[in-house]
Design an enzyme around this catalytic site. Structure first.
Site, PDB file in Angstrom:
ATOM      1  N   LYS A  28      -8.269  21.432 -89.742  1.00  0.00           N
ATOM      2  CA  LYS A  28      -6.941  21.595 -89.913  1.00  0.00           C
ATOM      3  C   LYS A  28      -5.924  21.456 -88.569  1.00  0.00           C
ATOM      4  O   LYS A  28      -6.607  22.174 -87.353  1.00  0.00           O
ATOM      5  CB  LYS A  28      -6.708  23.051 -90.709  1.00  0.00           C
ATOM      6  CG  LYS A  28      -5.346  23.200 -91.091  1.00  0.00           C
ATOM      7  CD  LYS A  28      -4.985  24.643 -92.074  1.00  0.00           C
ATOM      8  CE  LYS A  28      -3.976  24.914 -92.555  1.00  0.00           C
ATOM      9  NZ  LYS A  28      -3.984  25.938 -93.222  1.00  0.00           N
ATOM     10  N   SER A  53      -1.862  25.874 -98.047  1.00  0.00           N
ATOM     11  CA  SER A  53      -1.570  24.970 -96.878  1.00  0.00           C
ATOM     12  C   SER A  53      -2.678  24.157 -96.343  1.00  0.00           C
ATOM     13  O   SER A  53      -2.089  23.134 -95.779  1.00  0.00           O
ATOM     14  CB  SER A  53      -0.863  25.943 -95.902  1.00  0.00           C
ATOM     15  OG  SER A  53      -1.847  26.626 -95.224  1.00  0.00           O
ATOM     16  N   SER A  61      -5.083  29.907 -98.625  1.00  0.00           N
ATOM     17  CA  SER A  61      -4.977  28.280 -98.032  1.00  0.00           C
ATOM     18  C   SER A  61      -6.145  27.668 -97.872  1.00  0.00           C
ATOM     19  O   SER A  61      -6.212  26.578 -97.688  1.00  0.00           O
ATOM     20  CB  SER A  61      -3.807  28.470 -96.825  1.00  0.00           C
ATOM     21  OG  SER A  61      -2.682  28.465 -97.039  1.00  0.00           O
TER      22      SER A  61
HETATM   23  N1  GLN Z   1       0.526  30.084 -99.645  1.00  0.00           N
HETATM   24  C1  GLN Z   1       0.478  31.380 -98.841  1.00  0.00           C
HETATM   25  C2  GLN Z   1       1.800  31.093 -97.958  1.00  0.00           C
HETATM   26  O1  GLN Z   1       2.285  30.411 -97.988  1.00  0.00           O
HETATM   27  C3  GLN Z   1      -0.808  31.314 -97.908  1.00  0.00           C
HETATM   28  C4  GLN Z   1      -0.701  30.413 -96.833  1.00  0.00           C
HETATM   29  C5  GLN Z   1      -2.110  30.717 -96.031  1.00  0.00           C
HETATM   30  O2  GLN Z   1      -3.115  31.065 -96.563  1.00  0.00           O
HETATM   31  N2  GLN Z   1      -1.903  30.071 -94.809  1.00  0.00           N
HETATM   32  O3  GLN Z   1       2.115  32.055 -96.913  1.00  0.00           O
END
Ligand code: GLN
Length: 462
Positions: free
Chosen positions: A59, A134, A158
């Site tokens: 990532k 994400s 994410s």
């Molecule tokens: N969707 C969650 C957020 O927007 C989790 C994001 C993540 O785990 N990086 O914060």
């Protein structure tokens, strides 16, 4: 894939596969850069490493030397880190090839990979849908078969939520199991690097390589790398809790059916299944969406146009420089989080919001302790309330987007290990089931997942 004697062939094969998946917009690394980097790595790779020749995509919020690290943001366009993350060093030492950097929501804030400054990633099965987020780029590449494994980061789901949407395995380890050195910070008390794999075994063996102590990260526990369990004959002796709060009346009916089928299979495998309660679950989303932005607003203060990435010009003085760099460099979701985070930390609101959220966080963690203290080994839940949604569907409604994380944020707030694995399809779209384990008991969770993976018809309609 190839013999250790042919690093060049290996590098070419990996690059070809990745470039075939170009239509997904899952990889941020340009083709030429990718080919050169893969060749250089393949030449130096250790033929006896446990991951020799295995391509692992990473990532774009994890620092690498070979590739830029942009976090999906304009504010880090072209940024090259002067050091690499410990997880990347460990992968290379095990013989893996870093197969480029994957697209993600800007600074890992989002649940759909639509908040990337470099365009959205497409769901590998249906272009009109999102791959989740994400870490959507990593999930989509693994699902498309371009790489057997990839790294993501999981602050609130994410890794697990995109794994669920794309039909692959995603593991978020216990907080402190894997070094965060070189992971660009979002919510430091929640962030962990996690792994995607096509199978439980692929994900677990990459996790075991990246896990373990690191003197460069003081929050990383002083423990040996994770030892992998063997595939069990049955789940006799396991007690699995089903928390009723994770099966609300408005749960997607297809997701419910897939989970019920998985629960039946867990019983057939010999596990004792019990209904349990995690009563503070309804407060998890508001709690997470106070703590995560608060930490983000502090972590993101460093992007000022002086130390990292491009500087947006035309500023008369230093304040104007900050304003133009941050105003132009950050996208709307990141700006929203910084505003919310700054607000909940400001004097007068700190007590009402931030401190209150920390108190509720403790109650959410206590819920899990109570369940585990009563003899439950693992909790089983849906990973997400629905299969992959359509692109654009939640983009203008941040709260609807935040609710996609309802079943995943609790593990981060409590620091517990959790994973998603495919348990069926609904109208052709993958559905994931989630195990949440006790701290540093990833081996139990992986053992149960091995057994369920073998039993469940993961690509059949539920
Ligand atoms: N969707 C969650 C957020 O927007 C989790 C994001 C993540 O785990 N990086 O914060």
């Amino acid at each position: 894939m190839t013999t250790p004697a042919e690093p060049r062939g290996l590098a070419k094969a990996v690059a070809d596969r990745l470039l075939k998946a170009k239509r997904l917009n899952a990889l941020l690394t340009p083709a030429r850069e990718l080919r050169q980097a893969l060749e250089a790595q393949a030449k130096g790779a250790h033929p006896s490493g446990v991951l020799y020749g295995m391509p692992v995509a990473v990532k774009d919020n994890i620092c690498t030397l070979e590739f830029t690290t942009t976090c999906g943001s304009k504010i880090l366009e072209g940024y090259r880190s002067p050091y690499e993350a410990t997880v990347v060093t460990k992968l290379k030492a095990a013989g893996a090839l870093i197969a480029g950097k994957t697209n993600c929501d800007e600074f890992a804030m989002g649940s759909s990979t639509e908040h990337s400054a470099y365009g959205r990633t497409y769901h590998p099965l249906e272009k009109a849908r999102v791959p989740g987020g994400s870490s959507g780029g990593s999930a989509a590449l693994v699902a498309a078969g371009a790489v057997p494994a990839a790294l993501g980061s999981d602050t609130g789901g994410s890794v697990r939520q995109p794994a669920s949407f794309c039909g692959v395995v995603g593991i978020k380890p216990t907080y402190g199991r894997v070094s965060r050195y070189g992971l660009v910070a979002f919510g430091s008390s929640l962030d962990q690097i996690g792994v995607f794999g096509r199978s439980v075994h692929d994900a677990a063996r990459v996790l075991s390589v990246i896990s373990g102590r690191d003197p460069r990260d003081s929050t990383c526990e002083n423990r040996d790398p994770l030892r992998l369990p063997t595939v069990p004959e049955s789940l006799q002796g396991f007690v699995i809790g089903i928390p009723r709060e994770y099966f609300p009346p408005d749960l997607d009916p297809g997701v419910r059916r897939a989970c019920e089928r998985a629960i039946r299979l867990l019983k057939e495998l010999g596990a004792a299944v019990r209904e349990v309660s995690l009563p503070h679950t309804p407060y998890a989303i508001p709690t997470y969406y106070i703590i995560a932005p608060a930490e983000a607003s502090s972590n993101l203060a460093r992007y000022d146009g002086v130390r990292y990435g491009p500087r947006f010009n035309g500023a008369a003085d230093v304040r104007a420089l900050y304003r133009s760099t941050r105003g132009e460099g950050f996208g709307p979701e990141v700006r929203r989080r910084i505003l919310v985070g700054t607000y909940v930390l400001s004097s007068g609101y700190y007590e009402a919001y931030y401190r209150k959220a920390q108190q509720v966080r403790a109650l959410i963690a206590q819920d899990f302790r109570h369940v585990f203290d009563r003899g439950v080994d693992l909790v089983f839940t849906p990973t997400a309330p629905s299969p992959a949604f359509k692109a654009g569907e939640k983009l203008d409604d941040p709260v609807a987007m935040y609710l996609a994380d309802i079943f995943t944020v609790t593990a981060n707030l409590s620091g517990l290990p959790a994973m998603s694995l495919p348990i069926g399809r609904v109208k052709g779209l993958p559905v994931g089931g989630q195990f949440i384990g006790q701290a540093f008991m990833e081996d139990d969770m992986i053992e149960a997942a091995y057994a369920l993976e073998r039993a469940v018809p993961a690509t059949e309609e539920a």
